[in-house]
Design an enzyme around this catalytic site. Structure first.
Site, PDB file in Angstrom:
ATOM      1  CB  SER A 140      -0.934  -0.045   1.214  1.00  0.00           C
ATOM      2  OG  SER A 140      -1.786   1.064   1.248  1.00  0.00           O
ATOM      3  CB  SER A 141       1.021   4.368  -0.266  1.00  0.00           C
ATOM      4  OG  SER A 141       1.591   5.649  -0.070  1.00  0.00           O
ATOM      5  CE1 TYR A 169       0.083   4.352  -5.765  1.00  0.00           C
ATOM      6  CE2 TYR A 169       0.445   5.888  -3.960  1.00  0.00           C
ATOM      7  CZ  TYR A 169       0.750   4.708  -4.609  1.00  0.00           C
ATOM      8  OH  TYR A 169       1.722   3.878  -4.099  1.00  0.00           O
ATOM      9  CE  LYS A 175      -0.843   1.634  -3.773  1.00  0.00           C
ATOM     10  NZ  LYS A 175      -0.502   0.221  -4.101  1.00  0.00           N
TER      11      LYS A 175
END
Length: 260
Positions: A142-143, A157, A161
């Site tokens: 993920s981030s 984005y 995530k």
């Protein structure tokens, strides 16, 4: 000691950056690795590098945003290795820009690549992962920008995530009784190929200066987190998200300390 001797793994987005580091690290620890890449030349280079070091790897070329490509990728891993123990989903699409200026097709591509692919990989890989001898592992990359920070120009984005994090938690609950562990790794500012296409090393270093660990991270450091979650040391961990960001989300807001 090779922690993954006799195990098989699939890594999407393995042609470059973090995915490449993960694939090479798994192979170095004895895993047989299916390198999934959208660009054939990138994937071939990773497979060759693994084989040169005595590892075992095969290539599947495809786009995670295309349903049939994802199905074919998982099938190729099962066919090549006779099963699947570890699946790592690292590939993602990230189009930078303001929402007001973003073309709808760019947003749609991110939805397919970053959201639909979560479901597709789970549906296709879970039957094989549930037959793994020591609990199958499904790990999503993920981030830290999903829920914990904000990066200008990456709203679709980041949203995708955040969806990934929630999807993984729910899936972990659903498939735990099948012997499959589902976890997430959230990278922070990582000096990957993609980051270097947008930010110079000097600029990244300035961004990281306030972090408790005052530097960008390395793809190998994300790979180390993945290897932990895929190992027997993490046999009692599922439905969690491991933040690997050098403490970036704890960094002080600029100027606040001057007022203390």
């Amino acid at each position: 000691m090779k922690r993954f001797e006799g195990k098989s793994a699939l890594v999407t987005g393995a042609g470059r950056g973090i995915g490449r580091a993960i694939a090479q690290a798994l192979a170095a620890e004895g895993a047989r690795v299916l390198v999934s890449a959208r660009t054939r030349a990138h994937g071939e280079a990773v497979v060759a590098a693994i084989q040169e070091r005595g590892g075992e790897a095969v290539l599947a070329v495809g786009d995670i945003g295309v349903r049939e490509d994802m199905r074919a990728t998982v099938a190729a891993a099962v066919e090549a290795f006779g099963g699947l123990d570890i699946a790592v989903h690292c590939a993602a699409d990230a189009a930078m820009g303001r929402m007001a200026d973003m073309d709808e097709s760019a947003f749609d591509r991110q939805v397919h690549a970053n959201i639909h692919s979560l479901f597709w990989l789970a549906r296709d890989a879970l039957p094989a992962l549930s037959r793994a001898s020591d609990k199958g592992r499904l790990i999503y990359i993920s981030s830290g920008a999903a829920n914990r920070s904000f990066t200008p120009g990456l709203i679709p984005y980041m949203a995708s995530k955040a969806y990934m994090n929630a999807f993984a938690r729910g899936l972990a609950n659903e498939v735990g009784h099948q012997g499959v562990l589902v976890n997430v790794v959230e990278p922070g500012l990582i000096a990957s190929d993609r980051m270097r296409e947008h930010l110079s090393d000097d600029f990244s270093a300035r961004i990281a200066r306030p972090f408790p660990v005052p530097r960008p991270g390395l793809p190998s450091e994300i790979a180390a987190a993945v290897l932990f979650l895929a190992s027997s040391d993490a046999a009692y961990i599922t439905g969690t998200s491991l933040l690997v960001d050098g403490g970036a989300t704890m960094a002080p807001i600029a100027g606040i300390e001057d007022q203390l």
